[in-house]
Design a protein around this motif. Structure first.
Motif, short mmCIF file in Angstrom:
data_model
loop_
_atom_site.label_atom_id
_atom_site.label_comp_id
_atom_site.label_asym_id
_atom_site.label_seq_id
_atom_site.Cartn_x
_atom_site.Cartn_y
_atom_site.Cartn_z
N ILE A 220 47.06 46.36 39.34
CA ILE A 220 46.40 46.49 40.64
C ILE A 220 44.89 46.50 40.40
CG2 ILE A 220 46.08 47.94 42.68
CD1 ILE A 220 48.96 49.02 42.03
N ASN A 221 44.21 45.50 40.94
CA ASN A 221 42.76 45.39 40.80
C ASN A 221 42.07 46.05 41.98
OD1 ASN A 221 42.87 43.83 38.37
ND2 ASN A 221 43.60 42.15 39.62
N ILE A 222 41.00 46.78 41.68
CA ILE A 222 40.25 47.51 42.70
C ILE A 222 38.79 47.09 42.63
CG2 ILE A 222 39.62 49.81 43.57
CD1 ILE A 222 42.01 50.91 41.93
N PHE B 33 37.21 40.29 47.80
CA PHE B 33 38.42 40.15 48.62
C PHE B 33 39.64 39.76 47.81
CE2 PHE B 33 35.13 39.48 51.96
CZ PHE B 33 35.44 40.61 52.70
N GLU B 34 39.46 39.23 46.62
CA GLU B 34 40.58 38.83 45.77
C GLU B 34 41.30 40.03 45.13
OE1 GLU B 34 37.50 37.44 45.48
OE2 GLU B 34 37.94 35.50 46.40
N ASN B 35 40.70 41.21 45.18
CA ASN B 35 41.32 42.40 44.61
C ASN B 35 42.52 42.84 45.44
OD1 ASN B 35 39.55 43.10 42.32
ND2 ASN B 35 37.99 43.29 43.90
N HIS B 36 43.44 43.56 44.82
CA HIS B 36 44.59 44.11 45.54
C HIS B 36 44.14 45.22 46.49
CE1 HIS B 36 46.35 42.46 41.78
NE2 HIS B 36 47.20 41.95 42.66
N ARG C 299 32.14 44.45 42.15
CA ARG C 299 33.07 43.43 42.69
C ARG C 299 34.45 43.56 42.05
NH1 ARG C 299 28.11 40.38 42.43
NH2 ARG C 299 28.65 39.97 40.26
N THR C 300 34.51 43.75 40.73
CA THR C 300 35.75 44.07 40.03
C THR C 300 35.48 45.37 39.28
OG1 THR C 300 35.06 42.69 38.17
CG2 THR C 300 36.54 41.69 39.78
N HIS C 301 35.79 46.49 39.93
CA HIS C 301 35.39 47.81 39.45
C HIS C 301 36.38 48.42 38.46
CE1 HIS C 301 32.71 51.36 40.21
NE2 HIS C 301 33.71 51.92 39.55
N ALA C 302 37.65 48.45 38.87
CA ALA C 302 38.65 49.13 38.05
C ALA C 302 40.00 48.44 38.20
CB ALA C 302 38.77 50.60 38.47
N GLN C 303 40.92 48.82 37.32
CA GLN C 303 42.26 48.23 37.34
C GLN C 303 43.28 49.32 37.00
OE1 GLN C 303 43.77 45.50 34.12
NE2 GLN C 303 43.45 44.02 35.78
N LEU C 304 44.39 49.30 37.74
CA LEU C 304 45.53 50.16 37.43
C LEU C 304 46.59 49.30 36.78
CD1 LEU C 304 45.82 52.15 40.75
CD2 LEU C 304 45.22 53.10 38.54
N ARG C 305 47.16 49.79 35.68
CA ARG C 305 48.25 49.07 35.02
C ARG C 305 49.42 50.04 34.83
NH1 ARG C 305 44.91 46.60 29.96
NH2 ARG C 305 43.20 45.73 31.18
N ALA C 306 50.63 49.55 35.09
CA ALA C 306 51.83 50.34 34.84
C ALA C 306 52.16 50.18 33.36
CB ALA C 306 52.98 49.86 35.70
#
Length: 171
Positions: free
Chosen positions: A41-43, A47-50, A60-67
């Motif tokens: 999940i991109n944060i 607008f392309e982020n989840h 613009r692309t700040h953080a990412q969640l990964r399972a």
């Protein structure tokens, strides 16, 4: 071999052992609830982020969640304003229910209905057998009473101790 531009966030498919945690959500600024249902999940502001957070403090692309292995792991994507979990700056952090995330000052709270166990918490089985399926059911047998304070208002903790002594005495 296909390569992605450097600033493009990863959106890979999870491996077999990367189970997506169930019933996980992010509460954004206390008003917006976002269910976490993807393996990645991109944060950010794009607008392309989840999860899009329209705030100038957010990259613009700040953080990412990964399972990863049944937990969500938060990764900072070299953001300008930084990523913090429970007040500590982080480049990556495993999330647990109740963790407070700050993305450059924008507050998010991670929550989960059926959380994975926290590694610092110790197994406490009431019957003395670790992992026992039988659990004691706590009950409350004392009744509660309402106490009305008159003119004497609580002024300091020292006063509180004196008042506690008054309530312990039986008439």
């Amino acid at each position: 071999m296909e390569t992605k531009p450097e600033n493009e966030p990863e959106t890979s498919v999870p491996e077999a052992n990367d189970v997506i945690p169930e019933n996980a959500i992010l509460i954004i600024e206390g008003v917006r609830v976002h269910p976490l249902q993807g393996a990645v999940i991109n944060i950010g502001r794009k607008f392309e982020n989840h999860i899009v957070i329209d705030d100038p403090r957010i990259s613009r692309t700040h953080a990412q969640l990964r399972a990863i292995k049944g937990h969500f792991v938060l990764f900072d994507l070299d953001s300008t304003g930084g990523t913090f979990v429970n007040g500590q700056r982080t480049s990556q952090s495993v999330l647990y229910p109740g963790d407070v995330i700050s993305l450059a000052g924008v507050t998010l709270v991670f929550s989960q209905d059926t959380p994975s166990p926290h590694p610092e918490r110790v197994e406490t089985s009431p019957l003395g057998e670790p992992g026992s399926a039988q659990r004691a059911t706590p009950t409350m047998e004392k009744s509660t009473i309402d106490i009305k304070l008159g003119r004497n208002k609580l002024r300091s903790q020292g006063d509180a101790a004196d008042r506690d002594d008054q309530f312990d005495q039986k008439p």
